[in-house]
Write an enzyme that holds these catalytic residues in place. Structure first.
Site, mmCIF file in Angstrom:
data_model
loop_
_atom_site.group_PDB
_atom_site.id
_atom_site.type_symbol
_atom_site.label_atom_id
_atom_site.label_comp_id
_atom_site.label_asym_id
_atom_site.label_seq_id
_atom_site.Cartn_x
_atom_site.Cartn_y
_atom_site.Cartn_z
ATOM 1 C CG HIS A 164 7.722 -0.168 4.903
ATOM 2 N ND1 HIS A 164 7.374 -1.220 5.709
ATOM 3 C CD2 HIS A 164 6.740 -0.080 3.951
ATOM 4 C CE1 HIS A 164 6.243 -1.759 5.291
ATOM 5 N NE2 HIS A 164 5.849 -1.091 4.228
ATOM 6 C CD1 TRP A 178 -3.103 1.164 1.060
ATOM 7 C CD2 TRP A 178 -1.510 2.392 2.044
ATOM 8 N NE1 TRP A 178 -3.658 2.381 1.400
ATOM 9 C CE2 TRP A 178 -2.692 3.151 1.999
ATOM 10 C CE3 TRP A 178 -0.382 2.980 2.620
ATOM 11 C CZ2 TRP A 178 -2.775 4.457 2.506
ATOM 12 C CZ3 TRP A 178 -0.444 4.269 3.113
ATOM 13 C CH2 TRP A 178 -1.637 4.990 3.062
ATOM 14 C CG ASP A 209 9.455 -1.059 8.293
ATOM 15 O OD1 ASP A 209 8.790 -0.005 8.277
ATOM 16 O OD2 ASP A 209 9.110 -2.084 7.674
ATOM 17 C CB SER A 221 3.989 -3.445 2.852
ATOM 18 O OG SER A 221 3.463 -2.544 3.795
ATOM 19 C CG MET A 222 -2.211 -4.408 2.164
ATOM 20 S SD MET A 222 -3.258 -3.169 1.378
ATOM 21 C CE MET A 222 -4.830 -4.067 1.457
#
Length: 308
Positions: free
Chosen positions: A258, A34, A229, A100-101
Site C-alpha cells: 500500500h 489515513w 496491497d 489512499s483515503m
C-alpha cells in the site's frame, strides 16, 4: 506554519488547515492517506520541485498540524476543505494526487465542485470507487473489517496503528521493505492525530460510495496501485475504479504494498513527472533510466520508447 481557514466549529472557533508550498510551476496538490499527515509526502515534496513543479501538501482536518474539530470527517466536508485550499492559493491548472483515503477527496471534489481549477488527477493506492462489500459491490471489503478497526482504535489506538503500519508497508517475518525508521516515522505522524478524526475517517473511507463521483472526472487520469496491497485490494480499488473513468491509465507496481510512495518512491516520482508532462506512464520500471536529474523518455504506449 502556513494556515488556511476553512470554517468554524460549533463553538465559533476557526478551523484551519496547515500546508506547505514548495517550488514554482504548475501546481500539484498532494492529499495524504489515513492515518498520516501531509508530511508523509516527504519524498515527493523533496523531488517534484526540482523539476519545475509547484508541490503543495496539506494536513487533513484532525491530522498533522491542522485543527481538530469534533465533526466534519465526511467526504462532502473534506472535499470542501480541498476547495478552500485551491481557492485560497488561487491555483490554476492543478494536478490533484490523492493517496489512499485522499483519493476520496479527489473524486468527491471533481463531482461536488465540477473539477474547478483541475487539469489532471492521479489516484495512488486509492480507496475509490467503493470499499464496502454490498450486494452490488461483491468485490468490496466486509463491514466487519472497518468495525473491527474502529473498535481496536478505541481499545488501543497506539498498538493498533503500530501493527497497521506493518501491513501498510508489507512488513513481515521474511519481508522487510522498509526500515524501522520508516515504521517509527509512521507512528510519529499517526499518533498525534485526533482520536475522533482517526476513527471517524475509517467510517468515511470504509462506507462512502464514490462510483457516481468517478463519472464526473473528465480530465486525464492515472491510477497507480501496488500489486501486493493488503490495505486496498486491487480488485476493490484501482482495477474497479479505472473502468469508471474513460481513457484512464492504470499502472500496477508488481509486488509493492500500500505505502508505495515510500517503498517505490523513485518510480512514483518519475511516473508523476511523466504524467505531468502529458506522456503515457510505462507499465514497467527501468532503474537504469534513473539518474540525479531523473531523465525521461517519451513513450507511444506503455511499453514502446520513441526513438529520436
Amino acid at each position: 506554519m502556513n494556515l488556511i481557514k476553512v470554517g468554524q466549529d460549533a463553538h465559533g472557533n476557526a478551523i484551519v488547515l496547515n500546508y506547505v508550498d514548495y517550488g514554482q510551476g504548475d501546481p500539484v496538490v498532494l492529499i495524504h492517506g489515513w492515518p498520516l499527515s501531509g508530511a508523509s509526502w516527504e519524498y515527493q515534496l523533496a523531488e517534484l520541485p526540482l523539476h519545475g513543479v509547484r508541490a503543495i501538501a496539506y494536513d487533513r482536518r484532525g491530522f498533522g498540524q491542522s485543527s481538530r474539530p469534533w465533526d466534519g470527517y465526511d467526504y462532502d466536508t473534506l472535499a470542501d476543505d480541498l476547495k478552500a485550499v485551491l481557492d485560497h492559493l488561487d491555483l490554476q491548472n492543478v494536478t490533484l494526487v490523492g493517496f489512499s483515503m485522499g483519493g476520496g477527496e479527489v473524486a468527491r471534489y471533481m463531482s461536488r465542485h465540477q473539477g474547478a481549477r483541475v487539469s489532471k488527477v492521479v489516484f495512488v493506492s486509492a480507496i475509490v470507487p467503493f470499499m464496502l462489500k454490498t450486494d452490488n459491490n461483491p468485490s468490496g471489503v466486509d463491514k466487519s473489517v472497518f468495525d473491527d478497526m474502529i473498535e481496536n482504535l478505541g481499545k488501543d489506538r497506539f498498538g493498533f496503528l503500530q501493527d497497521f503500519s506493518k501491513n501498510f508497508y508489507g512488513q513481515g517475518v521474511l519481508s522487510h521493505p522498509v526500515s524501522q525508521g520508516v515504521l517509527d516515522s509512521f507512528a510519529m505522524l499517526a499518533f498525534p492525530a485526533s482520536p475522533r478524526a482517526t476513527s471517524q475517517c475509517v467510517k468515511a473511507f470504509g462506507e462512502t460510495d464514490f462510483r457516481q463521483d468517478m463519472g464526473a472526472i473528465k480530465v486525464p487520469t492515472l491510477f497507480i496501485y501496488g500489486g501486493s496491497d493488503a490495505i486496498v485490494p486491487p480488485a476493490t480499488g484501482a482495477q474497479a475504479a479505472a473502468k469508471l473513468v474513460p481513457g484512464a491509465q492504470l499502472v500496477a507496481y508488481d509486488g509493492e504494498p500500500h505505502g508505495l510512495n515510500i517503498t517505490s518512491k523513485d518510480r512514483l516520482n518519475r511516473d508523476l513527472l511523466t504524467f505531468l508532462n502529458g506522456q503515457p506512464v510505462q507499465s514497467y520500471f527501468d532503474q537504469e533510466e534513473m539518474s540525479g536529474n531523473m531523465p525521461r523518455r517519451n513513450y507511444n504506449n506503455a511499453n514502446e520508447p520513441v526513438t529520436r
